[in-house]
Scaffold this motif. Structure first.
Motif, PDB file in Angstrom:
ATOM      1  N   ASP A 183       0.805  -1.219   0.000  1.00 32.99           N
ATOM      2  CA  ASP A 183       0.000   0.000   0.000  1.00 32.99           C
ATOM      3  C   ASP A 183       0.843   1.277   0.000  1.00 32.99           C
ATOM      4  O   ASP A 183       0.466   2.281  -0.594  1.00 32.99           O
ATOM      5  CB  ASP A 183      -0.968   0.001   1.182  1.00 32.99           C
ATOM      6  N   SER A 184       1.993   1.279   0.649  1.00 28.06           N
ATOM      7  CA  SER A 184       2.799   2.495   0.724  1.00 28.06           C
ATOM      8  C   SER A 184       4.218   2.311   0.192  1.00 28.06           C
ATOM      9  O   SER A 184       5.064   3.182   0.372  1.00 28.06           O
ATOM     10  CB  SER A 184       2.870   2.967   2.180  1.00 28.06           C
ATOM     11  N   GLY A 185       4.459   1.202  -0.479  1.00 30.70           N
ATOM     12  CA  GLY A 185       5.811   0.901  -0.946  1.00 30.70           C
ATOM     13  C   GLY A 185       6.331   1.876  -1.981  1.00 30.70           C
ATOM     14  O   GLY A 185       7.502   2.240  -1.987  1.00 30.70           O
ATOM     15  N   ARG A 186       5.440   2.326  -2.873  1.00 27.58           N
ATOM     16  CA  ARG A 186       5.869   3.258  -3.914  1.00 27.58           C
ATOM     17  C   ARG A 186       6.261   4.606  -3.315  1.00 27.58           C
ATOM     18  O   ARG A 186       7.232   5.226  -3.732  1.00 27.58           O
ATOM     19  CB  ARG A 186       4.757   3.422  -4.934  1.00 27.58           C
ATOM     20  N   LEU A 187       5.518   5.049  -2.334  1.00 22.03           N
ATOM     21  CA  LEU A 187       5.831   6.307  -1.659  1.00 22.03           C
ATOM     22  C   LEU A 187       7.146   6.189  -0.893  1.00 22.03           C
ATOM     23  O   LEU A 187       7.993   7.090  -0.936  1.00 22.03           O
ATOM     24  CB  LEU A 187       4.690   6.692  -0.716  1.00 22.03           C
ATOM     25  N   LEU A 188       7.328   5.075  -0.205  1.00 19.97           N
ATOM     26  CA  LEU A 188       8.583   4.844   0.508  1.00 19.97           C
ATOM     27  C   LEU A 188       9.758   4.738  -0.457  1.00 19.97           C
ATOM     28  O   LEU A 188      10.853   5.236  -0.188  1.00 19.97           O
ATOM     29  CB  LEU A 188       8.499   3.569   1.343  1.00 19.97           C
ATOM     30  N   GLY A 189       9.538   4.079  -1.592  1.00 19.10           N
ATOM     31  CA  GLY A 189      10.588   3.963  -2.604  1.00 19.10           C
ATOM     32  C   GLY A 189      11.030   5.320  -3.110  1.00 19.10           C
ATOM     33  O   GLY A 189      12.224   5.569  -3.300  1.00 19.10           O
ATOM     34  N   GLY A 190      10.072   6.209  -3.329  1.00 20.94           N
ATOM     35  CA  GLY A 190      10.409   7.565  -3.754  1.00 20.94           C
ATOM     36  C   GLY A 190      11.209   8.311  -2.714  1.00 20.94           C
ATOM     37  O   GLY A 190      12.153   9.037  -3.032  1.00 20.94           O
ATOM     38  N   ALA A 191      10.842   8.134  -1.453  1.00 19.32           N
ATOM     39  CA  ALA A 191      11.573   8.807  -0.379  1.00 19.32           C
ATOM     40  C   ALA A 191      12.998   8.264  -0.254  1.00 19.32           C
ATOM     41  O   ALA A 191      13.956   9.035  -0.089  1.00 19.32           O
ATOM     42  CB  ALA A 191      10.831   8.635   0.946  1.00 19.32           C
ATOM     43  N   VAL A 192      13.149   6.947  -0.351  1.00 14.12           N
ATOM     44  CA  VAL A 192      14.475   6.338  -0.239  1.00 14.12           C
ATOM     45  C   VAL A 192      15.344   6.742  -1.424  1.00 14.12           C
ATOM     46  O   VAL A 192      16.506   7.122  -1.259  1.00 14.12           O
ATOM     47  CB  VAL A 192      14.365   4.796  -0.134  1.00 14.12           C
ATOM     48  N   PHE A 193      14.782   6.667  -2.631  1.00 11.63           N
ATOM     49  CA  PHE A 193      15.573   7.013  -3.806  1.00 11.63           C
ATOM     50  C   PHE A 193      15.924   8.502  -3.820  1.00 11.63           C
ATOM     51  O   PHE A 193      17.002   8.888  -4.254  1.00 11.63           O
ATOM     52  CB  PHE A 193      14.839   6.613  -5.087  1.00 11.63           C
ATOM     53  N   GLY A 194      15.038   9.324  -3.320  1.00 12.90           N
ATOM     54  CA  GLY A 194      15.354  10.751  -3.189  1.00 12.90           C
ATOM     55  C   GLY A 194      16.505  10.985  -2.229  1.00 12.90           C
ATOM     56  O   GLY A 194      17.373  11.838  -2.467  1.00 12.90           O
ATOM     57  N   ALA A 195      16.533  10.216  -1.151  1.00  8.81           N
ATOM     58  CA  ALA A 195      17.645  10.333  -0.195  1.00  8.81           C
ATOM     59  C   ALA A 195      18.947   9.824  -0.800  1.00  8.81           C
ATOM     60  O   ALA A 195      20.028  10.319  -0.464  1.00  8.81           O
ATOM     61  CB  ALA A 195      17.317   9.560   1.073  1.00  8.81           C
ATOM     62  N   ILE A 196      18.869   8.854  -1.698  1.00  9.45           N
ATOM     63  CA  ILE A 196      20.071   8.354  -2.373  1.00  9.45           C
ATOM     64  C   ILE A 196      20.566   9.367  -3.399  1.00  9.45           C
ATOM     65  O   ILE A 196      21.770   9.559  -3.578  1.00  9.45           O
ATOM     66  CB  ILE A 196      19.780   6.989  -3.028  1.00  9.45           C
ATOM     67  N   LEU A 197      19.633  10.034  -4.084  1.00 14.14           N
ATOM     68  CA  LEU A 197      20.018  10.999  -5.115  1.00 14.14           C
ATOM     69  C   LEU A 197      20.656  12.264  -4.553  1.00 14.14           C
ATOM     70  O   LEU A 197      21.450  12.902  -5.238  1.00 14.14           O
ATOM     71  CB  LEU A 197      18.799  11.395  -5.945  1.00 14.14           C
ATOM     72  N   SER A 198      20.306  12.631  -3.339  1.00 13.51           N
ATOM     73  CA  SER A 198      20.844  13.872  -2.760  1.00 13.51           C
ATOM     74  C   SER A 198      22.374  13.905  -2.737  1.00 13.51           C
ATOM     75  O   SER A 198      22.972  14.877  -3.205  1.00 13.51           O
ATOM     76  CB  SER A 198      20.285  14.082  -1.360  1.00 13.51           C
ATOM     77  N   PRO A 199      23.051  12.890  -2.228  1.00 14.00           N
ATOM     78  CA  PRO A 199      24.519  12.925  -2.271  1.00 14.00           C
ATOM     79  C   PRO A 199      25.082  12.839  -3.685  1.00 14.00           C
ATOM     80  O   PRO A 199      26.136  13.400  -3.973  1.00 14.00           O
ATOM     81  CB  PRO A 199      24.958  11.707  -1.460  1.00 14.00           C
ATOM     82  N   PHE A 200      24.357  12.151  -4.577  1.00 11.09           N
ATOM     83  CA  PHE A 200      24.853  12.035  -5.945  1.00 11.09           C
ATOM     84  C   PHE A 200      24.847  13.382  -6.661  1.00 11.09           C
ATOM     85  O   PHE A 200      25.656  13.607  -7.560  1.00 11.09           O
ATOM     86  CB  PHE A 200      24.047  11.013  -6.743  1.00 11.09           C
ATOM     87  N   HIS A 201      23.968  14.275  -6.269  1.00 15.84           N
ATOM     88  CA  HIS A 201      23.959  15.608  -6.886  1.00 15.84           C
ATOM     89  C   HIS A 201      25.292  16.317  -6.651  1.00 15.84           C
ATOM     90  O   HIS A 201      25.786  17.020  -7.537  1.00 15.84           O
ATOM     91  CB  HIS A 201      22.810  16.454  -6.346  1.00 15.84           C
ATOM     92  N   TYR A 202      25.874  16.133  -5.481  1.00 14.05           N
ATOM     93  CA  TYR A 202      27.181  16.748  -5.210  1.00 14.05           C
ATOM     94  C   TYR A 202      28.275  16.125  -6.075  1.00 14.05           C
ATOM     95  O   TYR A 202      29.173  16.816  -6.536  1.00 14.05           O
ATOM     96  CB  TYR A 202      27.533  16.617  -3.726  1.00 14.05           C
ATOM     97  N   VAL A 203      28.188  14.824  -6.307  1.00  9.72           N
ATOM     98  CA  VAL A 203      29.144  14.159  -7.183  1.00  9.72           C
ATOM     99  C   VAL A 203      28.992  14.694  -8.603  1.00  9.72           C
ATOM    100  O   VAL A 203      29.975  14.992  -9.285  1.00  9.72           O
ATOM    101  CB  VAL A 203      28.952  12.628  -7.159  1.00  9.72           C
TER     102      VAL A 203
END
Length: 65
Positions: A40-60
């Motif tokens: 029921d909430s996996g897609r929303l959680l996936g977006g939050a997790v992937f957003g947290a992963i992308l944040s450090p990659f922006h600096y790279v």
């Protein structure tokens, strides 16, 4: 001048390789695992997790640019 070319190619490989790995491996795996564990909430959680992963990659990516 040759050293600058090596740095350029290394930065380009890091940037493009990171995008490919994040888009082709990390995102689908993250969404698949979280969707299976919480349908029921996996897609929303996936977006939050992937957003947290992308944040450090922006600096790279900025550093590579």
């Amino acid at each position: 001048m040759l050293a600058l070319r090596y740095v350029y190619v290394l930065a380009l490989a890091l940037w493009l390789g990171g995008m490919v790995v994040l888009g082709a491996v990390v995102a689908p795996t993250t969404f698949q695992v979280l969707q299976a564990s919480a349908p029921d909430s996996g897609r929303l959680l996936g977006g939050a997790v992937f957003g947290a992963i992308l944040s450090p990659f922006h600096y790279v990516a900025i550093g590579a640019g």
